[in-house]
Design a protein around this motif. Structure first.
Motif, PDB file in Angstrom:
ATOM      1  N   ARG A  52     -39.725  71.525  -9.834  1.00 30.79           N
ATOM      2  CA  ARG A  52     -40.767  71.654 -10.870  1.00 30.79           C
ATOM      3  C   ARG A  52     -41.718  72.806 -10.535  1.00 30.79           C
ATOM      4  O   ARG A  52     -41.531  73.487  -9.534  1.00 30.79           O
ATOM      5  CB  ARG A  52     -41.551  70.342 -10.955  1.00 30.79           C
ATOM      6  N   ASP A  53     -42.761  72.930 -11.361  1.00 26.90           N
ATOM      7  CA  ASP A  53     -43.778  73.966 -11.144  1.00 26.90           C
ATOM      8  C   ASP A  53     -45.034  73.343 -10.575  1.00 26.90           C
ATOM      9  O   ASP A  53     -45.247  72.139 -10.703  1.00 26.90           O
ATOM     10  CB  ASP A  53     -44.173  74.619 -12.480  1.00 26.90           C
ATOM     11  N   VAL A  54     -45.855  74.187  -9.979  1.00 32.29           N
ATOM     12  CA  VAL A  54     -47.168  73.712  -9.563  1.00 32.29           C
ATOM     13  C   VAL A  54     -48.167  74.835  -9.811  1.00 32.29           C
ATOM     14  O   VAL A  54     -47.825  76.019  -9.734  1.00 32.29           O
ATOM     15  CB  VAL A  54     -47.166  73.237  -8.086  1.00 32.29           C
ATOM     16  N   ASN A  55     -49.374  74.460 -10.182  1.00 32.28           N
ATOM     17  CA  ASN A  55     -50.438  75.445 -10.378  1.00 32.28           C
ATOM     18  C   ASN A  55     -51.391  75.364  -9.200  1.00 32.28           C
ATOM     19  O   ASN A  55     -51.899  74.300  -8.889  1.00 32.28           O
ATOM     20  CB  ASN A  55     -51.218  75.138 -11.669  1.00 32.28           C
ATOM     21  N   VAL A  56     -51.597  76.493  -8.570  1.00 34.99           N
ATOM     22  CA  VAL A  56     -52.569  76.559  -7.481  1.00 34.99           C
ATOM     23  C   VAL A  56     -53.769  77.335  -8.032  1.00 34.99           C
ATOM     24  O   VAL A  56     -53.684  78.542  -8.250  1.00 34.99           O
ATOM     25  CB  VAL A  56     -51.957  77.268  -6.252  1.00 34.99           C
ATOM     26  N   VAL A  99     -52.241  80.610  -9.568  1.00 35.41           N
ATOM     27  CA  VAL A  99     -50.890  81.060  -9.254  1.00 35.41           C
ATOM     28  C   VAL A  99     -49.952  79.896  -9.566  1.00 35.41           C
ATOM     29  O   VAL A  99     -50.171  78.772  -9.116  1.00 35.41           O
ATOM     30  CB  VAL A  99     -50.748  81.486  -7.773  1.00 35.41           C
ATOM     31  N   THR A 100     -48.942  80.185 -10.368  1.00 36.47           N
ATOM     32  CA  THR A 100     -47.943  79.158 -10.671  1.00 36.47           C
ATOM     33  C   THR A 100     -46.704  79.437  -9.824  1.00 36.47           C
ATOM     34  O   THR A 100     -46.175  80.546  -9.849  1.00 36.47           O
ATOM     35  CB  THR A 100     -47.586  79.176 -12.175  1.00 36.47           C
ATOM     36  N   ILE A 101     -46.304  78.435  -9.065  1.00 33.85           N
ATOM     37  CA  ILE A 101     -45.068  78.553  -8.283  1.00 33.85           C
ATOM     38  C   ILE A 101     -44.032  77.704  -9.009  1.00 33.85           C
ATOM     39  O   ILE A 101     -44.246  76.499  -9.201  1.00 33.85           O
ATOM     40  CB  ILE A 101     -45.243  78.044  -6.834  1.00 33.85           C
TER      41      ILE A 101
HETATM   42  C1  NAG Z   1     -49.977  75.340 -15.140  1.00 31.58           C
HETATM   43  O1  NAG Z   1     -50.904  75.967 -16.012  1.00 31.58           O
HETATM   44  C2  NAG Z   1     -50.353  76.393 -17.246  1.00 31.58           C
HETATM   45  C3  NAG Z   1     -51.435  77.160 -17.985  1.00 31.58           C
HETATM   46  O2  NAG Z   1     -52.628  76.452 -18.023  1.00 31.58           O
HETATM   47  C4  NAG Z   1     -49.901  75.168 -18.011  1.00 31.58           C
HETATM   48  O3  NAG Z   1     -49.320  75.563 -19.222  1.00 31.58           O
HETATM   49  C5  NAG Z   1     -48.879  74.407 -17.179  1.00 31.58           C
HETATM   50  O4  NAG Z   1     -48.524  73.227 -17.832  1.00 31.58           O
HETATM   51  C6  NAG Z   1     -49.434  74.072 -15.813  1.00 31.58           C
HETATM   52  N1  NAG Z   1     -48.371  73.507 -15.012  1.00 31.58           N
HETATM   53  C7  NAG Z   1     -48.510  72.386 -14.309  1.00 31.58           C
HETATM   54  C8  NAG Z   1     -47.315  71.952 -13.515  1.00 31.58           C
HETATM   55  O5  NAG Z   1     -49.550  71.760 -14.293  1.00 31.58           O
END
Ligand code: NAG
Ligand code: NAG
Ligand code: NAG
Ligand code: NAG
Length: 455
Positions: free
Chosen positions: A32-36, A86-88
């Motif tokens: 999955r992704d993560v937002n730092v 930063v999105t990983i």
């Molecule tokens: C990360 O941030 C983006 C932009 O705000 C958002 O669209 C996305 O859903 C976020 N991802 C996670 C895993 O929270």
């Protein structure tokens, strides 16, 4: 979140070197992704932001503003909110560890420590298995720690924690959703999810989730199996319009004192009791064999459909009989074969009248005769097919005792008037609830009826 932000702001302003940074935690799932997200202080909007690992030397920088995207990393600097994110993407277990959010400036850069924790996107080692049946309901108990008492509780399908909240079927903020009901009992620190009107489609995996402000959300896994409404025996039967057919309904001996009825409808949950509403339906109850049978006399095309033998008004789990009745119509066979030839005759006549002169009247006459002859031939053939049907069914029936063979379709000729009278009293009583005192009479009636058609 607000308090966390102000804490971060304090850190951002206070920190001027890598040492002593007591960062914050970010949680993500493999694949999955993560937002730092890192906040920075007023005045740094125009400065370069970056994310780095290890010693944060030039080669340790993963991405910086101005690059927007680099491999699995992308960066967005929200200057209005003074937050760089930063999105990983496509997280791996090896992504776990310490990162630094950096702000480039003259002198020593500003750093903010981030600890990234990665977990497998699956749950859990222990799975609670539950079983229920079609049309029933089930409830799951999901206990939680007292520290999460006021946090959001939720329930989703599948085994992936990462998407559970997003795809929640029901939450403690929205306690009812169709089949699903969530009840949170904070006193005993347990929430309960009830799924009603179960169908076999509801079989599968579910997760109970509890949100945590700082840390991975807590999950419990459940596996539900919705079994077919227990022990249904299915029979296919067919009858002929105008004739009689007998449906056999075995029941559990413990149901012997229950009211028995025959219910019509595609599903046992929305079927209609036919015996009380139609006098053509008559019931005999054979308590000693734990069997009741329903005879439908003078079959109509509309009698085709699904029937359920009911001996338990609660529709509890038990042994039930489902009968799929199809009704064959002789009339359909007849009209199907005459219709094209009738149309043909009309077409020919019209064509002849329009195009042929008066002199050809003889020809017309000959044609009409020829066509009529053809029609007779067709009808003659129909009579044969009409006759052959009941004959074969009677042969197939020969000597079959309905009390010995529960699955055989009973074809029968319409009853002769004398026999009809003998059974009519019973037919009327068929509208009432079964009367056990009349059993012998019912059987007698049924036997004479059998003798009638076996002759
Ligand atoms: C990360 O941030 C983006 C932009 O705000 C958002 O669209 C996305 O859903 C976020 N991802 C996670 C895993 O929270
Ligand atoms: C689920 O809820 C329904 C309706 O409130 C109730 O009738 C049923 O007994 C509940 N099922 C369980 C297993 O608690
Ligand atoms: C009844 O007929 C249907 C198709 O019309 C078939 O799918 C089903 O298997 C049959 N059931 C039995 C018990 O013969
Ligand atoms: C169904 O019938 C069988 C045999 O008659 C019996 O052993 C079984 O217990 C019944 N099932 C239920 C759920 O009553």
């Amino acid at each position: 979140m607000k308090s966390l932000c102000s804490v971060l702001l304090t850190f951002c302003t206070a920190l001027s070197s890598l040492s002593g940074a007591a960062g914050f935690h970010v949680f993500g799932y493999e694949g999955r992704d993560v937002n730092v997200s890192c906040h920075y202080d007023e005045g740094y909007q125009g400065y370069e932001k970056y994310l780095c690992r290890n010693g944060c030397g030039d080669s340790d920088v993963l991405i910086m503003t101005g690059q927007t995207k680099k491999g699995r990393y992308s960066i967005y600097d929200d200057k209005k909110a003074r937050k760089s994110t930063v999105t990983i993407s496509d997280l791996r277990a090896s992504d776990s560890g310490t990162y630094w959010c950096g702000v480039t400036r003259t002198g020593k850069d500003l750093y903010n420590e981030v600890k990234l924790e990665i977990r497998q996107d699956s749950c859990c080692d222990h799975v609670t298995e539950k079983e229920s049946h079609d049309g029933g309901s089930v409830s799951f108990s999901c206990p939680y720690e007292s520290e999460n008492q006021n946090n959001l509780k939720y329930f989703c399908r599948g085994t992936q924690p990462s998407t559970c909240l997003q795809q929640a079927l029901v939450t403690s903020d929205n306690e009812h959703n169709g089949q699903f009901t969530l009840t949170d009992d904070k006193e005993i620190r347990k929430f309960t999810v009830n799924i009603s009107s179960l169908t076999q489609k509801d079989s599968g995996s579910y997760l109970c989730g509890v949100h945590r402000n700082n840390g991975f959300n807590v999950f419990a896994a459940i596996k539900l199996e919705v079994k077919e409404w227990c022990c249904v025996k299915s029979h296919n039967m067919s009858g002929i319009v105008g004739h009689a057919v007998t449906l056999q309904c075995p029941y559990l001996p413990k149901h012997k004192n229950n009211r028995k009825f025959l219910c019509k409808g595609d599903h046992h949950k929305n079927c209609r009791d036919v015996i009380t509403s139609k006098s053509r339906f008559s019931m005999q109850d054979d308590v000693s064999s734990s069997l009741f049978s329903v005879t439908i006399s003078g079959l109509e095309a509309g009698d085709a459909g699904t029937y359920w033998c009911v001996s338990d008004s609660q529709w509890g789990i038990g042994n039930y009989t489902k009968i799929q009745l199809s009704v064959v119509s002789d009339i359909t066979v007849e009209t199907n074969s005459t219709h094209p030839s009738t149309k043909h005759v009309k077409d020919v006549v019209l064509y002849v009248v329009v195009t042929v002169s008066a002199v050809s009247l003889i020809v017309i006459f000959a044609l009409v005769i020829a066509c009529k002859y053809k029609r007779h031939k067709v009808q003659g053939a129909e009579v044969n097919t009409y006759r052959s049907k009941p004959n074969t069914s009677e042969e197939a029936m020969g000597g079959v005792d309905i009390y010995e063979n529960q699955e055989v379709v009973q074809y029968a000729k319409p009853m002769k008037s004398g026999q009809q009278n003998a059974c009519s009293q019973y037919d009327n009583e068929g509208e009432d609830q079964p009367d056990y005192e009349n059993i012998t009479e019912d059987i007698y009636c049924n036997q004479s009826f059998h003798q009638g058609y076996n002759r």
